[in-house]
Design an enzyme around this catalytic site. Structure first.
Site: not given
Ligand code: XLS
Ligand code: CA
Ligand code: CA
Length: 437
Positions: A101, A104
């Site tokens: 993300h 991140d």
């Molecule tokens: C959350 C999601 C997230 C997505 C990416 O539950 O899995 O991590 O994969 O935003």
């Protein structure tokens, strides 16, 4: 160059008889199966958020993990060390891909302009590290759910200003994904849902989400980003009800807003089970409707009703998943991304290796078993036979639309009670068990 995982060598394939916990017993990247190497089939990816930013915090207490890459008071120095630690990890583990993300890799600042500056700096470093290591970006995404401005959603927020902020963030994240040669971009509806319908205009919110994704498609064309767009279904958490509930509701949404040819699905195992489906069900539904794209590989816990994001170890799950993936023609742009986190008590950096090695071996075993299942054709033949009535006579006429209710009534009155056949479930389960070793 500083090492963040000292004493850990590149993980090797040592075969099923190895007793070395830091070796692969089944994942042999260059071994060919059905004409492709295991690495080409499985396209493993490590996620940045859980693995490098997650510290084991839960609602009852803060993180338990003390990471060497967090040891600085300067947030940009932490960001740089974390990115370097991540690429050391990807290389030692031997995965071809990563996912992240926007927030991140670069910490959010007080203004969007300053946040963007920090982000651009880290994207530049990521580009260099990708070049140095050969690790590629499976997909990028944007965090539109942590900051308080997104408490009531991003594209489905009651405020157009929040919608605009979210759009600005996604625009940047798409630019970065393109710059890093990303094979895809994921839209997970972080808080796109509701807590109570007493304050929510559901129809309007869905229209706004449709508009937002159409804008993303326009921008994708404008910048010439060639990666695949995915929606990632999830039924609940963080909101009580998320709009992208499951593969079926995403399918309906994409059709309604004219987005079917622009999106595929990123199916996450734990989200499937939260929607009271199985991982297998979600994959089969996606494949049957031309929506199979990528996978977030993890598992939930049957005794817990939330998104535990555990590493996948269940061989039934990985085998059935690989059967569907192989039958759908394999991954094109997608891959198996470990959207999974080590448990709160697994506090050492080496636990990150154990977790990923286990997940990779579980999918390698699934791949080997799935190839045998497909070559054995036992299930394929059984299913073909079970539906064979549709290949001739009456069935063929129905499928081709040549008969209606009146003709079917006449047929039934003439031919009487239909013949029925056993579903042979127990026999099929026994056959499946023979493949899973
Ligand atoms: C959350 C999601 C997230 C997505 C990416 O539950 O899995 O991590 O994969 O935003
Ligand atoms: Ca996910
Ligand atoms: Ca999850």
């Amino acid at each position: 160059m500083r090492e963040f995982f000292p004493g850990i060598e590149k993980v090797k394939y040592e075969g099923p008889n190895s007793r070395n916990p830091l070796a692969f017993k089944h994942y042999n990247p260059n071994q060919k199966i059905l004409g492709k190497t295991m690495a080409e089939h499985l396209r493993f990816s490590v996620c940045f958020w859980h693995t490098f930013k997650g510290l084991g915090g839960d609602p009852f207490g803060p993180g338990t993990m003390i990471r060497p890459w967090n040891k600085s008071d300067d947030p940009m120095e932490v960001a740089e060390m974390t990115l370097r630690a991540a690429f050391e990890f990807f290389t030692k583990l031997g995965v071809g891909f990563w996912c992240f993300h926007d927030l991140d890799i670069a910490p959010e600042a007080d203004t969007l302009a300053e946040t963007n500056k920090r982000f651009d700096e880290m994207v530049k470093l990521a580009k260099k590290l990708q070049r140095d290591t050969g690790v590629r970006l499976l997909w990028g995404t944007s965090n539109l759910f942590s900051n308080r401005r997104f408490m009531s959603g991003a594209a489905t927020n009651p405020s157009p200003e929040v919608f605009a902020y979210a759009a600005s963030q996604v625009k940047r994240a798409m630019d970065a994904t393109k710059a890093l040669g990303g094979a895809g971009y994921v839209f997970w509806g972080g808080r796109e849902g509701y807590e109570t319908l007493l304050n929510t205009d559901m129809g309007r919110e869905l229209d706004h989400l449709g508009r937002f994704l159409n804008m993303a498609v326009d921008y994708k064309k404008k910048i010439g980003f060639k990666g695949q767009f995915y929606i990632e279904p999830k039924p609940k958490e963080p909101t009580k009800h998320q709009y992208d509930f499951d593969a079926g509701s995403c399918h309906a949404f994409l059709q309604k807003y004219g987005l079917m040819d622009q999106f595929k699905l990123n199916i996450e195992a734990n989200h499937g089970t939260l929607a009271t489906h199985t991982f297998h069900h979600e994959l089969v539904y996606a494949a049957a409707n031309g929506l199979f794209g990528s996978v977030d590989a993890n598992r939930g816990d049957l005794l817990l009703g939330w998104d535990t994001d555990q590493f996948p170890t269940d061989l039934y799950d990985t085998t059935m998943a690989m059967c569907v993936i192989l039958q759908a023609g394999g991954f094109k742009t997608g891959g198996l991304n470990f959207d999974a986190k080590v448990r709160r008590q697994s506090i050492d950096p080496v636990d990150l290796f154990h977790a990923h090695i286990g997940g990779m071996d579980a999918f390698a075993r699934g791949l080997k078993a799935a190839a045998k299942i497909i070559q054995g054709k036992k299930f394929e033949k059984f299913i073909k036979q079970r539906y064979s009535g549709w290949d001739r006579g009456l069935g063929q006429k129905i499928e081709k639309g040549r008969v209606g209710f009146q003709q079917l009534e006449a047929y039934t009155l003439k031919n009487g009670e239909p013949k029925i056949q056993s579903g042979r479930q127990e026999m099929l389960e026994n056959i499946l068990n023979e493949y899973i070793r």
